[in-house]
Scaffold this motif. Sequence first.
Motif, PDB file in Angstrom:
ATOM      1  N   ASP A   1       0.836  -1.192   0.000  1.00 19.23           N
ATOM      2  CA  ASP A   1       0.000   0.000   0.000  1.00 19.23           C
ATOM      3  C   ASP A   1       0.872   1.242   0.000  1.00 19.23           C
ATOM      4  N   ALA A   2       0.614   2.160  -0.931  1.00 18.79           N
ATOM      5  CA  ALA A   2       1.297   3.453  -0.923  1.00 18.79           C
ATOM      6  C   ALA A   2       0.455   4.413  -0.094  1.00 18.79           C
ATOM      7  N   THR A   3       1.092   5.101   0.826  1.00 20.95           N
ATOM      8  CA  THR A   3       0.385   5.977   1.756  1.00 20.95           C
ATOM      9  C   THR A   3       0.917   7.393   1.649  1.00 20.95           C
ATOM     10  N   TRP A   4       0.020   8.353   1.499  1.00 21.50           N
ATOM     11  CA  TRP A   4       0.346   9.769   1.457  1.00 21.50           C
ATOM     12  C   TRP A   4       0.503  10.229   2.892  1.00 21.50           C
ATOM     13  N   LEU A   5       1.685  10.708   3.286  1.00 25.56           N
ATOM     14  CA  LEU A   5       1.952  11.013   4.685  1.00 25.56           C
ATOM     15  C   LEU A   5       1.756  12.481   5.052  1.00 25.56           C
ATOM     16  N   GLN A   6       2.385  13.368   4.312  1.00 29.44           N
ATOM     17  CA  GLN A   6       2.357  14.791   4.653  1.00 29.44           C
ATOM     18  C   GLN A   6       2.276  15.624   3.390  1.00 29.44           C
ATOM     19  N   THR A   7       1.699  16.817   3.527  1.00 33.86           N
ATOM     20  CA  THR A   7       1.587  17.758   2.417  1.00 33.86           C
ATOM     21  C   THR A   7       2.141  19.104   2.860  1.00 33.86           C
ATOM     22  N   TYR A   8       2.855  19.776   1.951  1.00 33.66           N
ATOM     23  CA  TYR A   8       3.467  21.068   2.265  1.00 33.66           C
ATOM     24  C   TYR A   8       3.171  22.070   1.155  1.00 33.66           C
ATOM     25  N   ALA A   9       3.107  23.339   1.517  1.00 32.24           N
ATOM     26  CA  ALA A   9       2.947  24.412   0.532  1.00 32.24           C
ATOM     27  C   ALA A   9       4.296  24.769  -0.088  1.00 32.24           C
ATOM     28  N   ASP A  10       5.389  24.536   0.650  1.00 36.49           N
ATOM     29  CA  ASP A  10       6.736  24.853   0.184  1.00 36.49           C
ATOM     30  C   ASP A  10       7.615  23.614   0.247  1.00 36.49           C
ATOM     31  N   LYS A  11       8.643  23.608  -0.575  1.00 40.58           N
ATOM     32  CA  LYS A  11       9.594  22.496  -0.588  1.00 40.58           C
ATOM     33  C   LYS A  11      10.319  22.434   0.755  1.00 40.58           C
ATOM     34  N   GLN A  12      10.345  21.245   1.368  1.00 40.75           N
ATOM     35  CA  GLN A  12      10.989  21.055   2.666  1.00 40.75           C
ATOM     36  C   GLN A  12      12.456  20.646   2.524  1.00 40.75           C
TER      37      GLN A  12
ATOM     38  N   GLU B   1      15.290  18.158  -0.449  1.00 44.53           N
ATOM     39  CA  GLU B   1      15.461  17.635  -1.807  1.00 44.53           C
ATOM     40  C   GLU B   1      14.752  16.303  -2.037  1.00 44.53           C
ATOM     41  N   TYR B   2      14.235  15.668  -0.991  1.00 42.93           N
ATOM     42  CA  TYR B   2      13.586  14.370  -1.137  1.00 42.93           C
ATOM     43  C   TYR B   2      12.071  14.457  -1.315  1.00 42.93           C
ATOM     44  N   CYS B   3      11.482  15.632  -1.123  1.00 42.71           N
ATOM     45  CA  CYS B   3      10.033  15.808  -1.257  1.00 42.71           C
ATOM     46  C   CYS B   3       9.593  15.563  -2.702  1.00 42.71           C
ATOM     47  N   MET B   4       8.452  14.933  -2.843  1.00 45.21           N
ATOM     48  CA  MET B   4       7.832  14.761  -4.148  1.00 45.21           C
ATOM     49  C   MET B   4       7.077  16.050  -4.457  1.00 45.21           C
ATOM     50  N   CYS B   5       6.812  16.308  -5.745  1.00 42.79           N
ATOM     51  CA  CYS B   5       6.128  17.544  -6.134  1.00 42.79           C
ATOM     52  C   CYS B   5       5.077  17.243  -7.197  1.00 42.79           C
ATOM     53  N   ARG B   6       3.948  17.909  -7.056  1.00 35.06           N
ATOM     54  CA  ARG B   6       2.886  17.815  -8.055  1.00 35.06           C
ATOM     55  C   ARG B   6       2.446  19.236  -8.388  1.00 35.06           C
ATOM     56  N   GLU B   7       2.294  19.516  -9.684  1.00 36.73           N
ATOM     57  CA  GLU B   7       1.896  20.859 -10.091  1.00 36.73           C
ATOM     58  C   GLU B   7       0.439  20.835 -10.554  1.00 36.73           C
ATOM     59  N   TYR B   8      -0.330  21.798 -10.062  1.00 40.07           N
ATOM     60  CA  TYR B   8      -1.740  21.919 -10.408  1.00 40.07           C
ATOM     61  C   TYR B   8      -1.973  23.224 -11.151  1.00 40.07           C
ATOM     62  N   THR B   9      -2.979  23.218 -12.036  1.00 36.55           N
ATOM     63  CA  THR B   9      -3.392  24.437 -12.720  1.00 36.55           C
ATOM     64  C   THR B   9      -4.743  24.857 -12.148  1.00 36.55           C
ATOM     65  N   ASN B  10      -4.806  26.081 -11.626  1.00 42.52           N
ATOM     66  CA  ASN B  10      -6.048  26.605 -11.062  1.00 42.52           C
ATOM     67  C   ASN B  10      -7.004  27.006 -12.184  1.00 42.52           C
ATOM     68  N   GLU B  11      -8.251  27.299 -11.827  1.00 42.81           N
ATOM     69  CA  GLU B  11      -9.263  27.683 -12.813  1.00 42.81           C
ATOM     70  C   GLU B  11      -8.873  28.942 -13.577  1.00 42.81           C
ATOM     71  N   ASP B  12      -8.147  29.844 -12.935  1.00 38.11           N
ATOM     72  CA  ASP B  12      -7.743  31.088 -13.595  1.00 38.11           C
ATOM     73  C   ASP B  12      -6.484  30.916 -14.454  1.00 38.11           C
ATOM     74  N   GLY B  13      -5.967  29.700 -14.548  1.00 34.08           N
ATOM     75  CA  GLY B  13      -4.795  29.427 -15.371  1.00 34.08           C
ATOM     76  C   GLY B  13      -3.476  29.497 -14.625  1.00 34.08           C
ATOM     77  N   SER B  14      -3.491  30.003 -13.402  1.00 33.57           N
ATOM     78  CA  SER B  14      -2.252  30.059 -12.616  1.00 33.57           C
ATOM     79  C   SER B  14      -1.883  28.663 -12.132  1.00 33.57           C
TER      80      SER B  14
END
Length: 103
Positions: A44-55, A57-70
Amino acid sequence: MNDYFKRLHTTELQKVRKDIIYHLIRMKSFDESSFQKKWMVIVDATWLQTYADKQDEYCMCREYTNEDGSKRKLWYRMALEAKIVLADDLVVSFDTEFIENNA
């Protein structure tokens, strides 16, 4: 207790966890839960923690596009868990591997 755990290396904790499961199996405590005399292991892969900023060099990153295009980035940590099914309502984790960004 906290002082003890601060000094204890994580490999020792993993060893204790595996030893407990080994002894439970050897004592035949959960023999009725085996499937055709074999133990079921789930991964089982488990999502442990989420951050607004990079903590780090080992953190994973996902990029999202908001409704306004940002765009915004979400930094997170995940772990892969190997678990053994000991009963209908008892699943025990026996090994953990952290998923790290190697790029």
